[in-house]
Design a protein around this motif. Structure first.
Motif, PDB file in Angstrom:
ATOM      1  N   TRP A  50       0.869  -1.167   0.000  1.00 28.33           N
ATOM      2  CA  TRP A  50       0.000   0.000   0.000  1.00 28.33           C
ATOM      3  C   TRP A  50       0.912   1.224   0.000  1.00 28.33           C
ATOM      4  N   LYS A  72      -3.165  -0.905  -2.794  1.00 27.16           N
ATOM      5  CA  LYS A  72      -4.101   0.120  -2.322  1.00 27.16           C
ATOM      6  C   LYS A  72      -3.333   1.420  -2.143  1.00 27.16           C
ATOM      7  N   VAL A  74      -3.423   4.856   0.351  1.00 26.78           N
ATOM      8  CA  VAL A  74      -3.978   5.413   1.587  1.00 26.78           C
ATOM      9  C   VAL A  74      -4.062   6.925   1.387  1.00 26.78           C
ATOM     10  N   ILE A  95      -7.953   3.247   0.889  1.00 27.83           N
ATOM     11  CA  ILE A  95      -7.974   3.348   2.346  1.00 27.83           C
ATOM     12  C   ILE A  95      -7.986   4.838   2.688  1.00 27.83           C
ATOM     13  N   GLY A 115     -11.265   0.488   3.734  1.00 24.43           N
ATOM     14  CA  GLY A 115     -10.872   0.525   5.128  1.00 24.43           C
ATOM     15  C   GLY A 115     -10.466   1.923   5.547  1.00 24.43           C
ATOM     16  N   TYR A 116     -10.176   2.041   6.847  1.00 22.91           N
ATOM     17  CA  TYR A 116      -9.853   3.363   7.425  1.00 22.91           C
ATOM     18  C   TYR A 116      -8.658   3.209   8.342  1.00 22.91           C
TER      19      TYR A 116
END
Length: 871
Positions: A50, A72, A74, A95, A115-116
């Motif tokens: 990520w 991913k 963020v 994210i 997601g977080y």
């Protein structure tokens, strides 16, 4: 669970640390001390990562990293481009990150994402932890929660505690180690295992070991200690319940390189992804503990073994050693896949293409894992190109009548002629055109490739045929009826017709009947002359007489193909010599027509040759029925007759099964013909002979060896092939077989005869001046047709010779079907008392040499009586 994190600058300096962290899952790449100063693209090739974007990032930056392979990105939840980004890519690649400074996590989120990631800069009180967890789990039950406290060194207990609330703890690489715990660091294996659960009394975790294609190799167990050791050594290390730590392959050499450790949804079972070395995972020296491998992974393993030690002369070895041949086969199979239309043909041609493509990969050190890595990378790409074909392959340009523009630039190492040939092939894909080669300009390896026939996929075909044979063997007539309905689309009440055959089933016009009768007489006359009915008698020494005499094979099965043609000729070629030989029972098998009947021409011939049974079935099921017998189909002692690859495979399966006790005439492949023509040839005659075999089937192959032909004469032959071929009712078949055929321009007759003998054709036609004198030079051929007035068609039907001939190069060691195919020879010997007296000492001496006392004694006991009184 944990999410390991490493700053971009550290990862760039220590890629090995990044790949070690990635063993337990994805790794979070965080900005360096001065923000996002490193380009993470190179790191994305090394591990699944990520990328955390800094606050000043843009939507284009996020898209670039996702396209480059980031699993991913963020993104700050407050970034103004979040909505735009979520509209362009799937939310499971996003994210959202939130810096918590006393704000409620629930109010900090404005969009739904995968997601977080919540970050707190200082340690929070325990009650604040609990409060935050409750808020998160209440508000975001459908999304994953990641918690980061960079300034707080993690503990194993904290990881486990967070996990109980389904919250993943982000752990910096500065707090992790692959070589055990210390006062400032946690062991990576222990940190990973902190979230695992086990309901076993010994606390072990069931572990499924798989290869990089996720094929299960075996099952074993892991402990926290073995997990840590596996990560430290990057090898397969497990926990033996009897011997402690088990370093896989330490004694056997079947070591494993550890790729990744994952866990199941309950976190009580592990999956070790490994690269298996040596013979395999199992102690039985197989790749898996669950039996033989299959599919594409088995093919890769086979090709790797063949690359290391392929048998001399094997086809796979030739592919590895001859890049030109391999390139040609890839192009050929890609073309055949394009042309395939049915589900079965598309699957077949795709398998062919995969075989040759994977051979090229193995030859160049490319593994399935490398290919899958590319596929995974492409799946992560978010920017798509148009995907149009390059100009030289774009058939729509030709279909739409567009004029070709400038020729495509040639690639390094590719000459303009090669490009032109490729383009020409695309343009005239459906034309009836033979490839042309020059003997003088063709390399030895290319000549060897031209001697080969289209590949018979023996292993694949046998895998399809064996279950059919087994089903007929076990279920008999019921299986025959079911398989005929499945493969021929015909539902029958009975699979056999017994003699005497109904008169109505063999009603023919007088013209057809007379033609069959004439062919029958000629074939009978020639085959009857082959049978020497006398007894061979030789007195090898006084009093010792050896004889040889023939006996017919009692029960024979004759396979007559159906499908695209009615073949009374094949029934004659098989039935007449069986009749001449004196076989007591003749069974003829042939596929049904669409109405479930047998062609009357075939029934008529079956009646003339005295067949007892007609089996209305084709393919492997017909062969199996004759080999093993059913309630209605007699079991035979020998099976003869041509057929497709499935028929041939079934014959070979039956012959190799000792319980079947059946023999076959010969292995066979698609029909083939070779013509040698010189300057005296008639172009129309040559073309007609080539097409007479090309129309048999798509896999047929015809070859013309043109000896010192002027260009205009060769062009005339090519024009005749095209013109005559397009006028044929079976032109669609010719369009498939002719492109697999070729013309070879020769300088001398000796070159042509050498090439022909190496090719060993089924049919050889000599369109030559004084053709008769060249027959003595023929070493390998099924049948020879001498001169311009001897078309191959005469041998196929009525001249008297047999048309069931060895194909695929088997003419080197097999004869065509003849009367002797249906007989066996038995020898006998008769010794007088005086004869045994003369021969006995020789026999006893040789028996003593071989140590076979009973053999010696059987003679010695008689010699003793013969010689009694002499001493």
């Amino acid at each position: 669970m944990i999410l390991p994190a490493i700053s971009l600058d550290v990862a760039a300096k220590d890629t090995s640390l990044l790949t070690s962290l990635a063993v337990v899952g994805d790794v979070l790449l965080t900005p360096g001390p001065q923000g996002q100063t490193q380009d993470p693209s190179a790191l994305l090739e090394a591990a699944s990562c990520w990328v955390q974007l800094p606050s000043d990032s843009t939507v284009d930056t996020a898209l670039d990293y996702l396209h480059a392979g980031a699993a991913k990105v963020v993104v700050p939840a407050a970034a103004d481009y979040v909505t735009s980004l979520l509209q362009q890519v799937s939310s499971d690649r996003i994210i959202l990150s939130v810096e918590l400074d006393g704000a409620s996590p629930a109010t900090a989120i404005t969009a739904e994402a995968f997601g977080y990631l919540f970050t707190v800069s200082t340690a929070a009180e325990d009650q604040n932890y609990v409060k935050t967890i409750r808020e998160l789990t209440a508000s975001f039950t459908s999304s994953r929660i990641y918690w980061s406290t960079p300034s707080v060194p993690p503990t194993i207990a904290a990881i486990a505690a967070w996990d109980k609330h389904d919250i993943n703890l982000v752990v910096s690489s500065t707090h992790l180690s692959t070589s055990g715990s210390s006062s400032n660091t946690l062991d990576l294996g222990e940190a990973f295992a902190a979230s695992l659960t086990s309901d076993r009394p010994d606390g072990l975790f069931a572990t499924i070991v798989v290869d990089e294609q996720r094929v299960a190799l075996g099952l074993c167990y892991s402990s926290v200690k073995s997990i840590s050791e596996a990560i430290r050594t990057r090898t397969g290390v497990y926990q033996s319940r009897a011997r402690g730590l088990w370093y896989k392959g330490a004694s056997s050499g079947a070591t494993q390189k550890l790729v990744k450790i994952t866990y199941d949804c309950d976190k009580d079972t592990l999956q070790f992804v490994v690269t298996q070395e040596g013979p395999g995972f199992c102690h039985l020296n197989t790749r898996t503990c669950f039996g033989a491998d299959s599919g594409i992974t088995a093919l890769e393993a086979l090709l790797r073994s063949r690359k290391a030690a392929a048998p001399q002369g094997s086809y796979t070895r030739r592919l590895f050693e001859d890049p030109v041949l391999l390139h040609s086969k890839i192009m050929e199979e890609a073309d055949e896949l394009v042309e395939a239309t049915s589900k079965a043909d598309i699957a077949w041609e795709t398998a062919d293409l995969i075989y040759f493509a994977l051979t090229k990969c193995v030859a160049n050190g490319v593994s399935l894992a490398d290919i899958e890595k590319q596929l995974d990378k492409r799946a992560k790409a978010v920017k798509r190109r148009a995907g149009n074909a390059k100009a030289k392959w774009d058939l729509s340009l030709k279909q739409n009548g567009a004029t070709k523009q400038e020729p495509a630039a040639t690639a390094p190492g590719q000459n303009a002629t090669a490009v032109a040939k490729t383009e020409t092939k695309v343009e005239r894909r459906k034309e009836i055109v033979m490839k042309t080669y020059s003997y003088a300009d063709t390399s030895d390896s290319e000549k060897e490739a031209l001697l080969l026939r289209p590949i018979i996929k023996t292993e694949e075909i046998l895998a399809r045929v064996k279950p059919i044979v087994d089903e007929v063997r076990s279920r008999g007539d019921a299986a025959l009826l079911d398989l005929t309905a499945k493969f021929d689309g015909v539902k029958l009440q009975s699979s056999v017709i017994k003699a005497p055959f109904p008169a109505g089933s063999m009603t023919l016009s007088k013209k057809v009947q007379d033609a069959i009768d004439q062919a029958y007489d000629n074939i009978y006359k020639f085959h009857d002359a082959q049978l020497d009915k006398s007894v061979l008698r030789v007195e090898t020494m006084p009093g010792v007489v050896c004889t040889r005499f023939f006996r017919a094979i009692e029960k024979v099965g004759l396979y007559v193909p159906g499908g695209t043609a009615v073949l009374p000729s094949s029934t004659l070629m098989l039935g007449v010599p069986a009749l001449v030989a004196g076989c007591k029972e003749i069974v003829i098998a042939t596929p049904p027509r669409i109405d479930g009947t047998v062609p009357p021409e075939v029934v008529y011939v079956a009646n003339k040759v005295g067949a007892s049974t007609i089996l209305i079935a084709g393919g492997a099921q017909a062969v199996a029925a004759m080999a093993y017998g059913t309630d209605t189909v007699p079991k035979v002692d020998k099976i003869c007759g041509p057929g497709n690859q499935y028929v041939t495979a079934a014959k070979m399966v039956a012959q190799s099964d000792s319980s079947a006790m059946v023999s076959i005439d010969m292995p066979a492949g698609p029909s083939e013909l070779l013509v040698i023509a010189d300057a005296t040839c008639n172009p129309a005659y040559v073309a007609s002979d080539l097409l007479s075999q090309a129309e048999h089937g798509p896999d047929s192959q015809v070859v013309l060896l043109a000896v010192d032909l002027k260009p205009e004469l060769l062009a005339a032959i090519e024009d005749e092939v095209k013109t005559q071929g397009e006028a044929l009712p079976r032109s669609d078949i010719v369009r498939e077989s002719i492109p697999k055929s070729y013309i070879m321009k020769m300088d001398t007759m000796q070159q042509a005869m050498d090439f022909s003998n190496n090719y060993a054709p089924e049919h050889l036609i000599l369109h030559l001046d004084d053709a008769e004198k060249w027959v003595e030079k023929v070493q390998n051929a099924g049948s020879v047709f001498v001169g311009p007035w001897s078309p191959e068609s005469c041998g196929d039907y009525a001249s008297g010779t047999n048309h069931t001939l060895p194909t695929y190069g088997y003419a080197r060691m097999y004869s065509g079907v003849n009367t002797l195919t249906f007989v066996k020879h038995i020898t006998s010997q008769t010794l007088t008392k005086e004869g045994l007296d003369r021969l006995g000492d020789t026999v006893t001496t040789l028996a003593e040499v071989e140590g076979l006392e009973a053999h010696r004694n059987a003679v010695a006991i008689r010699l003793k009586d013969i010689r009694k009184g002499r001493e």
